[in-house]
Structures are given as C-alpha cells and as structure tokens.
Write a protein that holds these residues in place. Structure first.
Motif, PDB file in Angstrom:
ATOM      1  N   VAL A   8       0.867  -1.170   0.000  1.00  0.00           N
ATOM      2  CA  VAL A   8       0.000   0.000   0.000  1.00  0.00           C
ATOM      3  C   VAL A   8       0.907   1.225   0.000  1.00  0.00           C
ATOM      4  CG1 VAL A   8      -1.186   1.347   1.791  1.00  0.00           C
ATOM      5  CG2 VAL A   8      -2.135  -0.843   1.082  1.00  0.00           C
ATOM      6  N   LEU A   9       0.534   2.255  -0.750  1.00  0.00           N
ATOM      7  CA  LEU A   9       1.327   3.489  -0.720  1.00  0.00           C
ATOM      8  C   LEU A   9       0.415   4.708  -0.675  1.00  0.00           C
ATOM      9  CD1 LEU A   9       4.449   4.732  -2.311  1.00  0.00           C
ATOM     10  CD2 LEU A   9       2.353   5.898  -3.014  1.00  0.00           C
ATOM     11  N   SER A  10       0.769   5.660   0.192  1.00  0.00           N
ATOM     12  CA  SER A  10       0.046   6.930   0.183  1.00  0.00           C
ATOM     13  C   SER A  10       0.945   8.050   0.699  1.00  0.00           C
ATOM     14  CB  SER A  10      -1.240   6.838   1.000  1.00  0.00           C
ATOM     15  OG  SER A  10      -2.108   7.908   0.654  1.00  0.00           O
ATOM     16  N   GLY A  11       0.524   9.275   0.458  1.00  0.00           N
ATOM     17  CA  GLY A  11       1.326  10.426   0.871  1.00  0.00           C
ATOM     18  C   GLY A  11       0.459  11.589   1.310  1.00  0.00           C
ATOM     19  N   MET A  12       1.113  12.515   1.992  1.00  0.00           N
ATOM     20  CA  MET A  12       0.461  13.757   2.455  1.00  0.00           C
ATOM     21  C   MET A  12       1.437  14.900   2.275  1.00  0.00           C
ATOM     22  SD  MET A  12      -1.166  13.242   6.224  1.00  0.00           S
ATOM     23  CE  MET A  12      -2.159  11.797   6.555  1.00  0.00           C
ATOM     24  N   ARG A  13       0.912  16.056   1.944  1.00  0.00           N
ATOM     25  CA  ARG A  13       1.772  17.239   1.887  1.00  0.00           C
ATOM     26  C   ARG A  13       2.054  17.741   3.306  1.00  0.00           C
ATOM     27  NH1 ARG A  13      -1.836  20.672  -2.011  1.00  0.00           N
ATOM     28  NH2 ARG A  13      -3.308  19.077  -1.338  1.00  0.00           N
ATOM     29  N   PRO A  14       3.301  18.105   3.600  1.00  0.00           N
ATOM     30  CA  PRO A  14       3.645  18.519   4.965  1.00  0.00           C
ATOM     31  C   PRO A  14       3.310  19.984   5.223  1.00  0.00           C
ATOM     32  CG  PRO A  14       5.624  18.507   3.621  1.00  0.00           C
ATOM     33  CD  PRO A  14       4.487  18.075   2.722  1.00  0.00           C
ATOM     34  N   TYR A  41       4.438   5.120   3.413  1.00  0.00           N
ATOM     35  CA  TYR A  41       3.782   6.418   3.590  1.00  0.00           C
ATOM     36  C   TYR A  41       4.838   7.509   3.528  1.00  0.00           C
ATOM     37  CZ  TYR A  41      -0.043   3.536   5.458  1.00  0.00           C
ATOM     38  OH  TYR A  41      -1.040   2.609   5.619  1.00  0.00           O
ATOM     39  N   PHE A  42       4.514   8.589   2.822  1.00  0.00           N
ATOM     40  CA  PHE A  42       5.567   9.596   2.664  1.00  0.00           C
ATOM     41  C   PHE A  42       5.032  11.018   2.747  1.00  0.00           C
ATOM     42  CE2 PHE A  42       5.024  11.373  -1.594  1.00  0.00           C
ATOM     43  CZ  PHE A  42       4.088  10.506  -2.126  1.00  0.00           C
ATOM     44  N   SER A  43       5.989  11.916   3.005  1.00  0.00           N
ATOM     45  CA  SER A  43       5.712  13.341   3.039  1.00  0.00           C
ATOM     46  C   SER A  43       5.980  13.910   1.651  1.00  0.00           C
ATOM     47  CB  SER A  43       6.631  13.995   4.078  1.00  0.00           C
ATOM     48  OG  SER A  43       6.494  15.393   4.010  1.00  0.00           O
ATOM     49  N   GLY A 130       1.710  19.434 -13.729  1.00  0.00           N
ATOM     50  CA  GLY A 130       2.309  18.104 -13.594  1.00  0.00           C
ATOM     51  C   GLY A 130       2.077  17.444 -12.250  1.00  0.00           C
ATOM     52  N   TYR A 131       1.373  18.138 -11.345  1.00  0.00           N
ATOM     53  CA  TYR A 131       1.155  17.603 -10.001  1.00  0.00           C
ATOM     54  C   TYR A 131       0.720  16.133 -10.009  1.00  0.00           C
ATOM     55  CZ  TYR A 131      -0.759  17.445  -5.181  1.00  0.00           C
ATOM     56  OH  TYR A 131      -1.041  17.097  -3.876  1.00  0.00           O
ATOM     57  N   PRO A 132      -0.341  15.792 -10.754  1.00  0.00           N
ATOM     58  CA  PRO A 132      -0.778  14.384 -10.707  1.00  0.00           C
ATOM     59  C   PRO A 132       0.201  13.437 -11.394  1.00  0.00           C
ATOM     60  CG  PRO A 132      -2.207  15.682 -12.143  1.00  0.00           C
ATOM     61  CD  PRO A 132      -1.241  16.643 -11.548  1.00  0.00           C
ATOM     62  N   LEU A 134       3.563  13.766 -11.149  1.00  0.00           N
ATOM     63  CA  LEU A 134       4.545  13.486 -10.095  1.00  0.00           C
ATOM     64  C   LEU A 134       3.948  12.470  -9.122  1.00  0.00           C
ATOM     65  CD1 LEU A 134       7.226  14.004  -8.647  1.00  0.00           C
ATOM     66  CD2 LEU A 134       6.178  16.005  -7.546  1.00  0.00           C
ATOM     67  N   GLN A 135       2.666  12.615  -8.863  1.00  0.00           N
ATOM     68  CA  GLN A 135       1.992  11.654  -7.988  1.00  0.00           C
ATOM     69  C   GLN A 135       2.023  10.254  -8.608  1.00  0.00           C
ATOM     70  OE1 GLN A 135      -1.657  13.066  -6.286  1.00  0.00           O
ATOM     71  NE2 GLN A 135      -2.228  11.067  -5.480  1.00  0.00           N
ATOM     72  N   ALA A 136       1.854  10.179  -9.919  1.00  0.00           N
ATOM     73  CA  ALA A 136       1.928   8.873 -10.602  1.00  0.00           C
ATOM     74  C   ALA A 136       3.319   8.268 -10.420  1.00  0.00           C
ATOM     75  CB  ALA A 136       1.606   9.039 -12.086  1.00  0.00           C
ATOM     76  N   ALA A 137       4.353   9.117 -10.475  1.00  0.00           N
ATOM     77  CA  ALA A 137       5.716   8.622 -10.263  1.00  0.00           C
ATOM     78  C   ALA A 137       5.887   8.155  -8.813  1.00  0.00           C
ATOM     79  CB  ALA A 137       6.729   9.715 -10.604  1.00  0.00           C
ATOM     80  N   ASP A 138       5.365   8.945  -7.861  1.00  0.00           N
ATOM     81  CA  ASP A 138       5.420   8.547  -6.438  1.00  0.00           C
ATOM     82  C   ASP A 138       4.848   7.144  -6.258  1.00  0.00           C
ATOM     83  OD1 ASP A 138       6.107  11.219  -5.855  1.00  0.00           O
ATOM     84  OD2 ASP A 138       4.058  11.762  -5.268  1.00  0.00           O
ATOM     85  N   ILE A 139       3.730   6.930  -6.930  1.00  0.00           N
ATOM     86  CA  ILE A 139       2.996   5.682  -6.724  1.00  0.00           C
ATOM     87  C   ILE A 139       3.696   4.521  -7.433  1.00  0.00           C
ATOM     88  CG2 ILE A 139       0.831   4.457  -7.224  1.00  0.00           C
ATOM     89  CD1 ILE A 139      -0.589   7.247  -6.977  1.00  0.00           C
ATOM     90  N   PRO A 148      -4.483   4.030  -0.893  1.00  0.00           N
ATOM     91  CA  PRO A 148      -5.602   4.513  -0.070  1.00  0.00           C
ATOM     92  C   PRO A 148      -5.665   6.040  -0.082  1.00  0.00           C
ATOM     93  CG  PRO A 148      -3.768   3.851   1.348  1.00  0.00           C
ATOM     94  CD  PRO A 148      -3.339   3.594  -0.075  1.00  0.00           C
ATOM     95  N   VAL A 149      -6.719   6.581  -0.638  1.00  0.00           N
ATOM     96  CA  VAL A 149      -6.920   8.035  -0.702  1.00  0.00           C
ATOM     97  C   VAL A 149      -8.413   8.334  -0.624  1.00  0.00           C
ATOM     98  CG1 VAL A 149      -4.844   8.699  -2.024  1.00  0.00           C
ATOM     99  CG2 VAL A 149      -6.890   7.894  -3.234  1.00  0.00           C
ATOM    100  N   GLY A 150      -8.731   9.588  -0.409  1.00  0.00           N
ATOM    101  CA  GLY A 150     -10.118  10.028  -0.437  1.00  0.00           C
ATOM    102  C   GLY A 150     -10.585  10.182  -1.883  1.00  0.00           C
ATOM    103  N   ASP A 152     -11.487  12.601  -3.603  1.00  0.00           N
ATOM    104  CA  ASP A 152     -10.945  13.725  -4.377  1.00  0.00           C
ATOM    105  C   ASP A 152      -9.670  13.334  -5.120  1.00  0.00           C
ATOM    106  OD1 ASP A 152      -9.773  13.576  -1.704  1.00  0.00           O
ATOM    107  OD2 ASP A 152      -8.620  15.343  -2.305  1.00  0.00           O
ATOM    108  N   GLN A 153      -8.966  12.333  -4.612  1.00  0.00           N
ATOM    109  CA  GLN A 153      -7.709  11.915  -5.228  1.00  0.00           C
ATOM    110  C   GLN A 153      -7.890  10.767  -6.219  1.00  0.00           C
ATOM    111  OE1 GLN A 153      -4.397  13.186  -4.582  1.00  0.00           O
ATOM    112  NE2 GLN A 153      -5.665  14.875  -3.853  1.00  0.00           N
ATOM    113  N   ALA A 154      -9.115  10.247  -6.328  1.00  0.00           N
ATOM    114  CA  ALA A 154      -9.340   9.092  -7.205  1.00  0.00           C
ATOM    115  C   ALA A 154      -8.945   9.379  -8.660  1.00  0.00           C
ATOM    116  CB  ALA A 154     -10.791   8.625  -7.104  1.00  0.00           C
TER     117      ALA A 154
END
Ligand code: TRP
Ligand code: SF4
Length: 329
Positions: A8-14, A41-43, A130-132, A134-139, A148-150, A152-154
């Motif tokens: 499982v992988l997820s992140g939050m902005r700090p 899980y990452f920042s 490019g925000y999403p 970069l998120q694709a690369a994170d994932i 696992p996200v809410g 809004d992130q689907a």
C-alpha cells in the motif's frame, strides 16, 4: 512461509500539524492498514511547492506531521515512512512519464481545474499541471497494489493507471496498475459548523491538549433553532452531533439525540457527553505524539531511515525503467 503482504502506498503534503479531519479522513486508515499490508507512507514535500514557494517552515512542518503520524500509531518498524525529496528517483521517473503523457490528460484533471478556478491562478506553473504526474511517479515507483486516498484523489490514481499503460506500451511491461482503495471520509465539522479545515481556523488538532479541546468544543455552533434551553433541537442538523456520531457509543448517542429533540438536555450537557467520549482517545494520541516531539532528532532519524529503505526500492525500479527505456550504450 506466509504469502508476501500486498503493498500500500500513500502520501500527504507537509503543511504542519494535522487536525481531526486529517486523522479521521486518512491517517486513522493508514494506521489500520499496517495490520494487513506492507505500507509505504511519505511526506510529499515537492508537491507542497505547488501551494507555496516559501519553504522556511517546511522542515518543522514535516517533523510535526510525522509526530502526528507516530502519535496516531504509525509504526516505523512495520511501515516505511519517508520523505519524497530524499528520493530523487521520483523526479527522474516523473520526467520519463512526462514524455508519454498528453498535456490534455493533465489539463482535464479536476483538481487542476478547481485550483485554477478557486485560487484564481492566471498563469499556472508547469509543476502545478504536472502535479498528478509526479503523484503517478510517487505511486508507480513502489509498484503498490493499493493506493488509499479520499475520493478527491481518485482521478489521480486513474491517471496513474493510464500512465502505467502508456509507459508499458511504449517500453515494455514494467508497471502493474494499482487500484484506489477509497477511504470512507466521515463528515467532520469544524467548530463553526463548516467542514473542518486549517484555513478556516475551525479545527481541532491532534496536538491539542484536553483543555484546548474543551475550550474549542464548548462554544461550538449547534442547531440554530435551539436558542433557549427549552427549545427542542434537531441533532440531524447539528455539527456537535456529527462529532457524536464519530466518538459516542450507541447508548449515549440515543440519549443525547432524544434529549435534544425533547429539550431534555441542554447543548452544554450534550457537549460534555461528547467530550467524555472524545477526549480520552485523542489524549492517547497526543501523549504518544508528545513523547516524539520531545525527541525531534528521533523523528528525523525515523524519516531518514525510512527514506533509505524506500530509496533501495526506488533504485531497483529505476534500474528496470532505465533498461526498458534503453538510452545509453
Ligand atoms: N496529492 C495527495 C494529496 O493532496 C498527496 C500525494 C502526493 C499522494 N503523492 C501521492 C497521495 C501519492 C497518494 C499517493 O492528498
Ligand atoms: Fe446539538 Fe446536542 Fe444541542 Fe442538540 S443538544 S442542538 S445535538 S449540541
């Protein structure tokens, strides 16, 4: 040997200390997932740069957010807790993904359009578009089974799947497509009845001690029809009751709902019942959090250690990616 756990992988902005809405809408679920999954899980500190370029608070905010994570029960022995900007491989993968991703896909992403509208951004940055991605690369870097996200992130996870497909078509099968694991987001009202949000100043923080929680809950907005103690109220339109639904066990929930409808109890009585159920679990989190806050070096060490672990995984993925893209002789 037991089968390997799914990842499982997820992140939050700090952006600093977390509030009850962040906890109930994401973090509590992250904690629970540790029992059954291999969790990363990452920042997302690079993503934070799309909010603001003023970074002087980011290191402190990263530590405070991690203190909330640890206080809530994220366990660095079981979960890999890391910092995005310590894994430069994310940037390399983002660049390669940018070559297979039509700009129109990114322009269509709802979060992008909403941010431009709501914040009246006249000249959006390349990074915001490019925000999403970069998120694709994170994932995809960690090839997780679930994200696992809410809700809004689907769309970001959907884009991630499309990018994985495009990449695989161009260069060969490297990335399995992850699935979104939708987190139930309970309705968490702030003290003024609007959605709980740091920017509204209506939030209850995980770092708040009991006195602060009481001081925030007692003046909380209630059913406006209950002007006097003798006016009956309607719990269904009362933000205090939304919090009851989260914290209060069934018997007391019935008691306050009936008391409200019949004017049998006053709003302050009702809030005291809420506080009785709400303060102890939050106090447990705060106490554990506090132990970490007193040792910020330990928090930093946990994040660096997790980042080393994450980077080893990222390094292996990028070796595969570079071999698939096959540029250098
Ligand atoms: N965009 C996410 C948010 O605002 C944060 C995030 C960045 C993320 N990269 C991610 C979440 C990867 C899940 C997976 O909440
Ligand atoms: Fe809200 Fe409780 Fe007052 Fe009813 S009694 S209006 S549920 S605070």
């Amino acid at each position: 040997m037991a089968a390997a756990k799914e990842r499982v992988l997820s992140g939050m902005r700090p952006s600093g200390r977390l509030h009850l809405g962040n906890y109930l809408g994401a973090l509590a679920n992250w904690v629970k997932l540790q029992d059954s999954y291999d969790c990363f899980y990452f920042s997302a500190d690079w993503h934070l740069l799309t909010d603001r370029l003023e970074t002087s608070q980011v290191p402190q905010h990263t530590i405070e957010m991690a203190a909330d994570w640890l206080g809530a029960g994220l366990d660095p022995a079981r979960s890999t807790l890391f910092i995005q900007s310590l894994i430069p491989e994310h940037a390399e993968l983002h660049l390669l993904f940018s070559m297979v991703t039509p700009v129109s896909w990114l322009e269509r992403v709802p979060t992008y359009r909403e941010r431009i509208e709501q914040q009246e951004i006249t000249s959006p940055s390349y990074g915001l578009l490019g925000y999403p991605l970069l998120q694709a690369a994170d994932i995809l870097m960690y090839k997780p089974r679930w994200v696992p996200v809410g809700i809004d992130q689907a769309p970001h996870v959907e884009l991630t799947r499309e990018v994985a497909r495009r990449f695989n078509n161009a260069f060969g099968e490297v990335f399995p497509e992850p699935d979104v694991k939708l987190t139930e987001i309970p309705k968490v009202p702030g003290t003024d009845g609007r959605k709980m949000s740091k920017s509204y100043g209506n939030d209850i923080e995980l770092a708040d001690p009991p006195e602060t929680i009481r001081a925030k809950v007692r003046p909380m907005m209630t059913d406006p029809a209950r002007k006097r103690r003798t006016d009956p109220g309607n719990p269904d339109v009362c933000p205090v009751f939304d919090l009851h639904k989260i914290f209060t066990p069934e018997a007391d929930l019935q008691f306050v709902a009936n008391g409200c409808r019949t004017a049998g109890i006053g709003c302050l009585d009702c809030k005291d019942v809420l506080l009785k159920h709400m303060v102890p679990p939050l106090e447990k989190i705060r106490e554990r959090r506090q132990q970490f806050v007193e040792k910020p070096d330990r928090i930093v060490e946990i994040l660096h250690e997790g980042s080393r672990r994450a980077r080893a995984v990222a390094g292996r993925t990028m070796e595969e990616v570079r071999a698939a893209v096959h540029l250098t002789p």
